[in-house]
Design a protein around this motif. Structure first.
Motif, PDB file in Angstrom:
ATOM      1  N   ILE A 299      24.600  67.239  -9.885  1.00 22.67           N
ATOM      2  CA  ILE A 299      25.849  66.675 -10.403  1.00 22.67           C
ATOM      3  C   ILE A 299      27.028  67.559 -10.022  1.00 22.67           C
ATOM      4  CG2 ILE A 299      27.132  66.169 -12.519  1.00 22.67           C
ATOM      5  CD1 ILE A 299      24.485  65.277 -13.783  1.00 22.67           C
TER       6      ILE A 299
ATOM      7  N   GLY B 253      28.306  66.893  -6.755  1.00 19.53           N
ATOM      8  CA  GLY B 253      28.831  65.551  -6.560  1.00 19.53           C
ATOM      9  C   GLY B 253      27.865  64.588  -5.899  1.00 19.53           C
ATOM     10  N   LEU B 254      26.561  64.800  -6.093  1.00 16.02           N
ATOM     11  CA  LEU B 254      25.557  63.959  -5.458  1.00 16.02           C
ATOM     12  C   LEU B 254      25.231  62.739  -6.316  1.00 16.02           C
ATOM     13  CD1 LEU B 254      23.206  66.803  -4.191  1.00 16.02           C
ATOM     14  CD2 LEU B 254      25.005  65.615  -2.927  1.00 16.02           C
ATOM     15  N   SER B 255      24.608  61.741  -5.711  1.00 22.76           N
ATOM     16  CA  SER B 255      24.265  60.505  -6.413  1.00 22.76           C
ATOM     17  C   SER B 255      23.152  60.753  -7.429  1.00 22.76           C
ATOM     18  CB  SER B 255      23.799  59.450  -5.401  1.00 22.76           C
ATOM     19  OG  SER B 255      22.570  59.843  -4.817  1.00 22.76           O
ATOM     20  N   PRO B 256      23.043  59.894  -8.448  1.00 22.07           N
ATOM     21  CA  PRO B 256      21.998  60.076  -9.461  1.00 22.07           C
ATOM     22  C   PRO B 256      20.588  60.193  -8.880  1.00 22.07           C
ATOM     23  CG  PRO B 256      23.585  58.479 -10.233  1.00 22.07           C
ATOM     24  CD  PRO B 256      23.949  58.778  -8.802  1.00 22.07           C
ATOM     25  N   GLY B 257      20.278  59.370  -7.861  1.00 18.90           N
ATOM     26  CA  GLY B 257      18.939  59.427  -7.267  1.00 18.90           C
ATOM     27  C   GLY B 257      18.638  60.779  -6.653  1.00 18.90           C
ATOM     28  N   ILE B 258      19.597  61.350  -5.938  1.00 12.86           N
ATOM     29  CA  ILE B 258      19.410  62.666  -5.329  1.00 12.86           C
ATOM     30  C   ILE B 258      19.345  63.745  -6.407  1.00 12.86           C
ATOM     31  CG2 ILE B 258      20.401  64.389  -3.772  1.00 12.86           C
ATOM     32  CD1 ILE B 258      19.262  61.899  -2.406  1.00 12.86           C
ATOM     33  N   CYS B 259      20.157  63.584  -7.457  1.00 12.88           N
ATOM     34  CA  CYS B 259      20.112  64.546  -8.567  1.00 12.88           C
ATOM     35  C   CYS B 259      18.735  64.572  -9.219  1.00 12.88           C
ATOM     36  CB  CYS B 259      21.179  64.195  -9.605  1.00 12.88           C
ATOM     37  SG  CYS B 259      22.871  64.463  -9.060  1.00 12.88           S
TER      38      CYS B 259
ATOM     39  N   PHE C 289      20.384  59.980 -17.105  1.00  9.35           N
ATOM     40  CA  PHE C 289      21.528  59.205 -16.620  1.00  9.35           C
ATOM     41  C   PHE C 289      21.750  57.945 -17.453  1.00  9.35           C
ATOM     42  CE2 PHE C 289      20.886  61.793 -12.801  1.00  9.35           C
ATOM     43  CZ  PHE C 289      22.204  62.172 -12.563  1.00  9.35           C
TER      44      PHE C 289
END
Length: 203
Positions: free
Chosen positions: A112, A115-121, A164
């Motif tokens: 987070i 600034g990465l997407s939820p899936g990558i997080c 999330f």
């Protein structure tokens, strides 16, 4: 000195995985130096892989020697107190499950922050939670739990999805973190207690 929620989680996760690694090494009858090495790689392995993937170098434990000292002290205390701990398997499981939940949240938070997407997080959370144990088990010549039918990495993924989801419904981040850590720990306890697992493929 005040600590943020993330710092507390990182300290507790480091302690949990250091104890988990130490007990694993003690079970395999390693000498004190071997116990320390296994405790160290268990505690910092997942975070190191995560930070290398993110290009966040030098990695955290190289920038803050306090984490190395924390692992050292925890390992030594575990060695000293091992005579009073008869049920190694149960102790190892509990601390490993707790570390899994704590470090999964840390990995998600790091994603987070970048600034990465939820899936990558969630993927980063799974890596942070699991890869220390993968390195530990590989060094101890056992099949890592993540590669067995036991629900391990899946617990991290489900925990990430829950995190999330809770944020989507405007739950405070700190409360969500605690709930997800508890969820991952409880899920591990339930699946092991009732011998639940994912289907196994092959002959």
């Amino acid at each position: 000195m005040e600590f943020t929620t993330s710092q507390v989680i990182e300290i507790l996760g480091t302690i949990a995985f250091a104890i988990s690694g130490s007990f694993s090494a003690i079970q395999r009858r390693l000498d004190p130096f071997g116990v320390l090495i296994i405790a160290f790689v268990t505690s910092i392995g997942g975070g190191t892989v995560r930070d290398l993937l993110l290009g966040d170098t030098p990695v955290k434990w190289m920038r803050d020697v306090n984490y190395c000292l924390l692992i050292l002290v925890t390992s030594l205390l575990t060695i000293v107190l091992k005579r009073h701990r008869k049920r190694f398997t149960v102790t190892l499981f509990l601390f490993d499950s707790m570390g899994l939940g704590l470090f999964t949240i840390l990995g998600i938070q790091k994603g987070i922050a970048f600034g990465l997407s939820p899936g990558i997080c969630i993927a980063l959370g799974t890596i942070t939670g699991c890869f220390g144990g993968v390195i530990r088990d590989t060094l101890l010549n056992t099949i890592p739990l993540i590669f067995k039918k036991e629900i391990y990495a899946t617990a991290c993924i489900l925990g990430g999805i829950l995190y999330f989801t809770l944020l989507f419904f405007n739950l405070k981040a700190d409360v969500a973190k605690v709930l997800v850590i508890g969820f991952i720990f409880a899920l591990r306890v339930v699946v092991v207690r009732y011998k639940l697992s994912l289907p196994r493929f092959g002959y």
